[in-house]
Design a protein around this motif. Structure first.
Motif, PDB file in Angstrom:
ATOM      1  N   ALA A   1       0.974   7.813  -7.022  1.00  0.00           N
ATOM      2  CA  ALA A   1       1.258   7.281  -8.366  1.00  0.00           C
ATOM      3  C   ALA A   1       1.672   5.743  -8.320  1.00  0.00           C
ATOM      4  O   ALA A   1       1.151   5.039  -9.273  1.00  0.00           O
ATOM      5  CB  ALA A   1       2.386   7.900  -8.856  1.00  0.00           C
ATOM      6  N   SER A   2       2.114   5.350  -7.079  1.00  0.00           N
ATOM      7  CA  SER A   2       2.384   3.877  -7.187  1.00  0.00           C
ATOM      8  C   SER A   2       1.395   2.995  -6.626  1.00  0.00           C
ATOM      9  O   SER A   2       1.456   1.784  -7.057  1.00  0.00           O
ATOM     10  CB  SER A   2       3.693   3.575  -6.034  1.00  0.00           C
TER      11      SER A   2
ATOM     12  N   LEU B   1      -9.394  10.330  -8.602  1.00  0.00           N
ATOM     13  CA  LEU B   1      -8.921  10.020  -7.381  1.00  0.00           C
ATOM     14  C   LEU B   1      -7.564  10.737  -7.149  1.00  0.00           C
ATOM     15  O   LEU B   1      -7.051  11.186  -6.145  1.00  0.00           O
ATOM     16  CB  LEU B   1      -8.963   8.679  -7.013  1.00  0.00           C
ATOM     17  N   LYS B   2      -6.727  10.254  -8.020  1.00  0.00           N
ATOM     18  CA  LYS B   2      -5.328  10.741  -7.936  1.00  0.00           C
ATOM     19  C   LYS B   2      -5.114  12.214  -8.104  1.00  0.00           C
ATOM     20  O   LYS B   2      -4.496  12.791  -7.178  1.00  0.00           O
ATOM     21  CB  LYS B   2      -4.397   9.947  -9.166  1.00  0.00           C
ATOM     22  N   GLU B   3      -6.082  12.781  -8.924  1.00  0.00           N
ATOM     23  CA  GLU B   3      -6.037  14.406  -8.651  1.00  0.00           C
ATOM     24  C   GLU B   3      -6.334  15.044  -7.577  1.00  0.00           C
ATOM     25  O   GLU B   3      -5.709  15.827  -7.039  1.00  0.00           O
ATOM     26  CB  GLU B   3      -6.846  14.871  -9.990  1.00  0.00           C
ATOM     27  N   LYS B   4      -7.438  14.507  -6.862  1.00  0.00           N
ATOM     28  CA  LYS B   4      -8.015  15.002  -5.766  1.00  0.00           C
ATOM     29  C   LYS B   4      -7.135  14.725  -4.650  1.00  0.00           C
ATOM     30  O   LYS B   4      -7.066  15.679  -3.689  1.00  0.00           O
ATOM     31  CB  LYS B   4      -9.454  14.477  -5.356  1.00  0.00           C
ATOM     32  N   MET B   5      -6.460  13.601  -4.443  1.00  0.00           N
ATOM     33  CA  MET B   5      -5.534  13.265  -3.534  1.00  0.00           C
ATOM     34  C   MET B   5      -4.510  14.201  -3.486  1.00  0.00           C
ATOM     35  O   MET B   5      -3.852  14.636  -2.403  1.00  0.00           O
ATOM     36  CB  MET B   5      -5.008  11.833  -3.596  1.00  0.00           C
ATOM     37  N   THR B   6      -3.813  14.528  -4.687  1.00  0.00           N
ATOM     38  CA  THR B   6      -2.698  15.523  -4.883  1.00  0.00           C
ATOM     39  C   THR B   6      -2.980  16.758  -4.449  1.00  0.00           C
ATOM     40  O   THR B   6      -2.243  17.527  -3.681  1.00  0.00           O
ATOM     41  CB  THR B   6      -2.279  15.219  -6.461  1.00  0.00           C
ATOM     42  N   GLU B   7      -4.207  17.238  -4.757  1.00  0.00           N
ATOM     43  CA  GLU B   7      -4.883  18.626  -4.209  1.00  0.00           C
ATOM     44  C   GLU B   7      -4.828  18.372  -2.648  1.00  0.00           C
ATOM     45  O   GLU B   7      -4.388  19.633  -2.118  1.00  0.00           O
ATOM     46  CB  GLU B   7      -6.126  18.975  -5.104  1.00  0.00           C
ATOM     47  N   LEU B   8      -5.417  17.469  -2.192  1.00  0.00           N
ATOM     48  CA  LEU B   8      -5.501  17.385  -0.852  1.00  0.00           C
ATOM     49  C   LEU B   8      -4.022  17.406  -0.018  1.00  0.00           C
ATOM     50  O   LEU B   8      -3.739  18.613   0.861  1.00  0.00           O
ATOM     51  CB  LEU B   8      -6.274  16.247  -0.304  1.00  0.00           C
ATOM     52  N   LEU B   9      -3.040  16.822  -0.553  1.00  0.00           N
ATOM     53  CA  LEU B   9      -1.721  17.178  -0.121  1.00  0.00           C
ATOM     54  C   LEU B   9      -1.249  18.509  -0.264  1.00  0.00           C
ATOM     55  O   LEU B   9      -0.305  18.864   0.493  1.00  0.00           O
ATOM     56  CB  LEU B   9      -0.823  15.953  -0.747  1.00  0.00           C
TER      57      LEU B   9
ATOM     58  N   GLN C   1     -10.537  14.317   5.793  1.00  0.00           N
ATOM     59  CA  GLN C   1     -10.221  13.954   4.336  1.00  0.00           C
ATOM     60  C   GLN C   1      -8.896  13.287   4.369  1.00  0.00           C
ATOM     61  O   GLN C   1      -8.613  12.310   3.695  1.00  0.00           O
ATOM     62  CB  GLN C   1     -10.391  15.255   3.754  1.00  0.00           C
ATOM     63  N   LEU C   2      -7.841  13.715   5.165  1.00  0.00           N
ATOM     64  CA  LEU C   2      -6.584  13.376   5.032  1.00  0.00           C
ATOM     65  C   LEU C   2      -6.477  12.030   5.763  1.00  0.00           C
ATOM     66  O   LEU C   2      -5.880  11.153   5.214  1.00  0.00           O
ATOM     67  CB  LEU C   2      -5.590  14.366   5.706  1.00  0.00           C
ATOM     68  N   ASN C   3      -7.270  11.591   6.809  1.00  0.00           N
ATOM     69  CA  ASN C   3      -7.329  10.238   7.243  1.00  0.00           C
ATOM     70  C   ASN C   3      -8.129   9.456   6.211  1.00  0.00           C
ATOM     71  O   ASN C   3      -7.546   8.274   5.941  1.00  0.00           O
ATOM     72  CB  ASN C   3      -8.255  10.218   8.570  1.00  0.00           C
ATOM     73  N   LEU C   4      -8.942   9.855   5.482  1.00  0.00           N
ATOM     74  CA  LEU C   4      -9.730   9.033   4.394  1.00  0.00           C
ATOM     75  C   LEU C   4      -8.507   8.650   3.402  1.00  0.00           C
ATOM     76  O   LEU C   4      -8.476   7.698   2.922  1.00  0.00           O
ATOM     77  CB  LEU C   4     -10.739   9.607   3.772  1.00  0.00           C
ATOM     78  N   LEU C   5      -7.471   9.785   3.265  1.00  0.00           N
ATOM     79  CA  LEU C   5      -6.791   9.525   1.935  1.00  0.00           C
ATOM     80  C   LEU C   5      -5.700   8.691   2.586  1.00  0.00           C
ATOM     81  O   LEU C   5      -5.391   7.485   1.680  1.00  0.00           O
ATOM     82  CB  LEU C   5      -5.985  11.078   1.622  1.00  0.00           C
ATOM     83  N   GLU C   6      -5.274   8.440   3.858  1.00  0.00           N
ATOM     84  CA  GLU C   6      -4.482   7.379   4.492  1.00  0.00           C
ATOM     85  C   GLU C   6      -5.432   5.908   4.638  1.00  0.00           C
ATOM     86  O   GLU C   6      -4.661   5.082   4.039  1.00  0.00           O
ATOM     87  CB  GLU C   6      -3.899   7.761   5.842  1.00  0.00           C
TER      88      GLU C   6
END
Length: 336
Positions: free
Chosen positions: A153-154, A163-171, A276-281
């Motif tokens: 969010a920040s 993008l926010k939605e997909k990242m949240t789902e991934l976490l 995908q988690l590495n891409l998120l980072e």
């Protein structure tokens, strides 16, 4: 602080995204050293101590890492306060050999490059095996403590709701993953050919730069090795040939890795998730750098646009086998 009288001390040219000021220290008849000065305010003394204690632990347990050199006062970390700003000072033995890029990505003459793939896996496997019995005095953060919905969010602008939605789902998916001692522990979390040297006489790899180390799934480091491998075949136009190469490459890496430690089939099946988690980072880091520098996402930032596309559309394996990928312009996408 460190008895560096008589050494030739030279600034190591900084790289994009680097967090520290680094100097090489050379003196005839003595080991080459690396002096690191850390100054960014987002890490505490405890964070640096946790990193250095982990490196010292790995070195003491025969992992192939650059050792930390204690100061004259027997400390792993020294600090200097100047104008109310704290600078953290640490010294390391310089890794023997040189970076792949310094040798123009040529491996040892007359030796198959599969040796390098195997050794990458073996060195990482040894580090992870030792991590499985590591109990820190000072502790680094856990992956899901640092990468969470608040951080998303920040850092992610409102212009990227999907993008926010997909990242949240991934976490949320990551929260269901196994956290046992065999799957989760201290990891390097920046394992790439810019952070280890190769001894071109023996092929030995020595790892350094544990600045990003944290508690996470060991598969995150293996996912990094997978992603590193795409560079060897990224200009191949045939997606099936790219896939076959990556399968063979990763099997060789795993042969080296499993010579030192175990990894379950269940975790290996989750390789696309960890990539995908590495891409998120990666994406969060890019936005964080832009925020620090007060920049907006530039239209010509084609790598960031590419990673966002992979995240938003659930494209696995960094899009490497997908129609999105172009061997003429690897990992680039024009942001609309």
């Amino acid at each position: 602080m460190f008895d560096l009288e008589g050494y030739t001390i030279q600034l190591v040219p900084p790289h994009e995204g680097g967090r520290n000021i680094v100097y090489s220290c050379e003196k005839e008849g003595h080991e080459s050293l690396i002096l690191r000065i850390s100054f960014m305010p987002d890490r505490s003394r405890k964070d640096y101590m946790a990193e250095l204690e982990y490196v010292r632990y790995l070195y003491d347990h025969d992992a192939s890492v650059s050792n930390v050199v204690k100061s004259n006062k027997g400390r792993l970390l020294e600090e200097i306060v100047h104008d109310e700003h704290t600078f953290y000072i640490s010294l390391f033995v310089k890794a023997k050999g040189k970076l792949l890029v310094e040798n123009h990505y040529q491996y040892r003459e007359g030796v198959p490059i599969s040796e390098y793939y195997y050794n990458c896996g073996k060195v990482l496997g040894k580090m992870h095996q030792e991590s499985k019995s590591y109990t820190p005095v000072n502790s680094r953060y856990q992956f899901l403590e640092r990468y969470n919905t608040e951080k998303i969010a920040s850092l992610i602008p409102e212009a990227f709701p999907l993008l926010k939605e997909k990242m949240t789902e991934l976490l949320q998916t990551a929260k269901q993953l196994d956290l046992s001692q065999e799957t989760f522990g201290m990891i390097h979390f920046d394992f790439n050919d810019g952070n280890y040297s190769i001894d071109y006489d023996t092929g030995q790899i020595t790892v350094f730069d544990f600045d990003n180390s944290c508690f996470g799934w060991y598969m995150l480091d293996l996912a990094s090795i997978w992603t590193n491998g795409v560079g060897w075949i990224q200009f191949e136009p045939d997606a099936d040939k790219r896939r076959q190469f990556m399968d063979d490459y990763f099997q060789t890496v795993l042969a080296g890795y499993t010579s030192e430690t175990e990894v379950s089939e269940a975790m290996l099946e989750n390789l696309p998730l960890f990539i995908q988690l590495n891409l998120l980072e990666n994406i969060l880091d890019m936005f964080e750098v832009m925020q620090h520098n007060e920049q907006e996402a530039e239209e010509d930032d084609e790598l960031l646009a590419y990673l966002i596309k992979c995240m938003e559309e659930d494209i696995p394996y960094k899009g490497f086998f997908h129609e999105l990928y172009s061997p003429e312009a690897p990992f680039e996408y024009e942001m609309k």
